[in-house]
Design a protein around this motif. Structure first.
Motif, mmCIF file in Angstrom:
data_model
loop_
_atom_site.group_PDB
_atom_site.id
_atom_site.type_symbol
_atom_site.label_atom_id
_atom_site.label_comp_id
_atom_site.label_asym_id
_atom_site.label_seq_id
_atom_site.Cartn_x
_atom_site.Cartn_y
_atom_site.Cartn_z
ATOM 1 N N ASP A 15 0.954 -1.507 0.075
ATOM 2 C CA ASP A 15 0.032 0.027 0.132
ATOM 3 C C ASP A 15 0.901 1.352 -0.008
ATOM 4 O O ASP A 15 0.216 2.468 -0.215
ATOM 5 C CB ASP A 15 -0.729 -0.078 0.991
ATOM 6 C CG ASP A 15 -2.163 -1.059 1.099
ATOM 7 O OD1 ASP A 15 -2.430 -1.335 0.046
ATOM 8 O OD2 ASP A 15 -2.588 -1.369 2.339
ATOM 9 N N VAL A 16 2.219 1.179 0.307
ATOM 10 C CA VAL A 16 3.011 2.255 0.347
ATOM 11 C C VAL A 16 3.468 2.655 -1.028
ATOM 12 O O VAL A 16 3.778 1.782 -1.683
ATOM 13 C CB VAL A 16 4.109 2.007 1.310
ATOM 14 C CG1 VAL A 16 5.232 3.003 1.268
ATOM 15 C CG2 VAL A 16 3.827 1.576 2.679
ATOM 16 N N CYS A 17 3.304 3.956 -1.411
ATOM 17 C CA CYS A 17 3.965 4.278 -2.533
ATOM 18 C C CYS A 17 4.443 5.760 -2.452
ATOM 19 O O CYS A 17 3.624 6.742 -1.939
ATOM 20 C CB CYS A 17 2.900 4.391 -3.749
ATOM 21 S SG CYS A 17 3.563 4.537 -5.210
ATOM 22 N N GLY A 18 5.702 6.026 -2.833
ATOM 23 C CA GLY A 18 6.286 7.377 -2.651
ATOM 24 C C GLY A 18 7.715 7.477 -2.847
ATOM 25 O O GLY A 18 8.342 6.391 -2.852
ATOM 26 N N GLU A 19 8.403 8.489 -3.282
ATOM 27 C CA GLU A 19 9.731 8.589 -3.357
ATOM 28 C C GLU A 19 10.385 8.778 -1.941
ATOM 29 O O GLU A 19 10.061 9.771 -1.165
ATOM 30 C CB GLU A 19 10.141 9.885 -4.174
ATOM 31 C CG GLU A 19 11.491 10.115 -4.511
ATOM 32 C CD GLU A 19 11.842 11.315 -5.453
ATOM 33 O OE1 GLU A 19 13.024 11.553 -5.551
ATOM 34 O OE2 GLU A 19 10.970 11.851 -6.160
ATOM 35 N N ILE A 20 11.620 8.205 -1.526
ATOM 36 C CA ILE A 20 12.182 8.389 -0.382
ATOM 37 C C ILE A 20 12.903 9.683 -0.605
ATOM 38 O O ILE A 20 13.866 9.625 -1.555
ATOM 39 C CB ILE A 20 13.230 7.304 -0.212
ATOM 40 C CG1 ILE A 20 12.527 5.790 -0.017
ATOM 41 C CG2 ILE A 20 14.110 7.508 0.998
ATOM 42 C CD1 ILE A 20 13.267 4.509 -0.097
ATOM 43 N N VAL A 21 12.842 10.569 0.500
ATOM 44 C CA VAL A 21 13.563 11.987 0.477
ATOM 45 C C VAL A 21 14.309 11.973 1.679
ATOM 46 O O VAL A 21 15.154 13.043 1.797
ATOM 47 C CB VAL A 21 12.553 12.908 0.245
ATOM 48 C CG1 VAL A 21 11.814 13.033 -1.036
ATOM 49 C CG2 VAL A 21 11.602 13.028 1.384
ATOM 50 N N GLY A 22 14.466 11.071 2.740
ATOM 51 C CA GLY A 22 15.358 11.383 3.931
ATOM 52 C C GLY A 22 14.852 10.323 4.655
ATOM 53 O O GLY A 22 14.113 9.483 4.624
ATOM 54 N N MET A 23 15.587 10.320 5.928
ATOM 55 C CA MET A 23 15.318 9.358 7.096
ATOM 56 C C MET A 23 15.094 10.298 8.249
ATOM 57 O O MET A 23 15.932 11.581 8.295
ATOM 58 C CB MET A 23 16.570 8.474 7.463
ATOM 59 C CG MET A 23 16.815 7.442 6.575
ATOM 60 S SD MET A 23 15.659 6.048 6.505
ATOM 61 C CE MET A 23 15.822 5.153 8.146
ATOM 62 N N ASN A 24 14.307 9.981 9.243
ATOM 63 C CA ASN A 24 14.221 10.600 10.406
ATOM 64 C C ASN A 24 13.902 9.985 11.577
ATOM 65 O O ASN A 24 12.809 9.360 11.492
ATOM 66 C CB ASN A 24 12.988 11.987 10.316
ATOM 67 C CG ASN A 24 12.899 12.772 11.467
ATOM 68 O OD1 ASN A 24 13.611 12.800 12.243
ATOM 69 N ND2 ASN A 24 12.120 13.735 11.299
ATOM 70 N N MET A 25 14.844 9.859 12.607
ATOM 71 C CA MET A 25 14.574 9.067 13.863
ATOM 72 C C MET A 25 14.191 7.521 13.458
ATOM 73 O O MET A 25 13.262 7.255 13.761
ATOM 74 C CB MET A 25 13.601 9.596 14.490
ATOM 75 C CG MET A 25 14.092 11.097 14.792
ATOM 76 S SD MET A 25 14.559 11.536 16.391
ATOM 77 C CE MET A 25 14.135 10.302 17.659
ATOM 78 N N ARG A 26 15.134 6.750 12.529
ATOM 79 C CA ARG A 26 14.705 5.384 12.124
ATOM 80 C C ARG A 26 13.313 5.395 11.232
ATOM 81 O O ARG A 26 12.878 4.282 11.070
ATOM 82 C CB ARG A 26 14.517 4.426 13.412
ATOM 83 C CG ARG A 26 15.730 4.477 14.139
ATOM 84 C CD ARG A 26 15.696 3.729 15.341
ATOM 85 N NE ARG A 26 15.024 2.387 14.750
ATOM 86 C CZ ARG A 26 14.770 1.437 15.624
ATOM 87 N NH1 ARG A 26 14.885 1.539 16.904
ATOM 88 N NH2 ARG A 26 14.424 0.368 15.064
#
Length: 151
Positions: A15-26
């Motif tokens: 169900d997840v769909c999107g561009e990874i733009v960074g990491m924030n607290m794991r």
């Protein structure tokens, strides 16, 4: 020697769909209809083994991530993903050469700002949103952006 590596693998949540733009607290920050934070165990595996997540995309049960890692770290990451049945596959690999004048955080902030449209005429993301994704204050984000652009 550090490598910039593109790896694909199965992603358990279709169900997840999107561009990874960074990491924030794991959590992985995705640019989808909104800026979503999701848990990504395979991404966490890469980080736990010393890699840096640079970007990528998760959509329709598949993930494509871009990592910076050395060959030893990459081997460990691929082995762990394979053991989990995620069918990892290296799609591309190149030497990673870091600009010595920019700090890693400045480089990450610049890339994130560019990807999300901070420098576009219509400014698609605010400084406050960028700062939140980086886990820093808006004033610190402003200083880092200005210093990076000056360099």
């Amino acid at each position: 020697m550090a490598l910039r590596v593109t790896v694909s693998f199965k992603y358990p949540d279709s169900d997840v769909c999107g561009e990874i733009v960074g990491m924030n607290m794991r959590h992985v920050v995705l640019a989808d209809r909104q800026l979503s934070k999701i848990e990504c165990e395979p991404c966490e595996t890469a980080l736990r083994n010393g890699a840096v997540l640079v970007g990528g995309k998760i959509c329709e049960g598949k993930a494509l991530v871009v990592l910076v890692a050395n060959t030893y770290q990459l081997a460990k990451i691929l082995r762990e993903l394979h053991e989990r049945g995620l069918q990892p596959r290296v799609l591309g690999r190149a030497k990673f050469i870091k600009d010595p004048d920019l700090t890693e955080e400045q480089l990450r902030l610049l890339e994130l700002a560019y990807k999300l449209g901070f420098f576009d005429e219509s400014r698609k993301v605010s400084l406050r949103e960028l700062a939140s994704m980086m886990g820093i204050s808006p004033s610190a984000a402003d200083r880092k952006l200005r210093r990076a652009l000056k360099k």
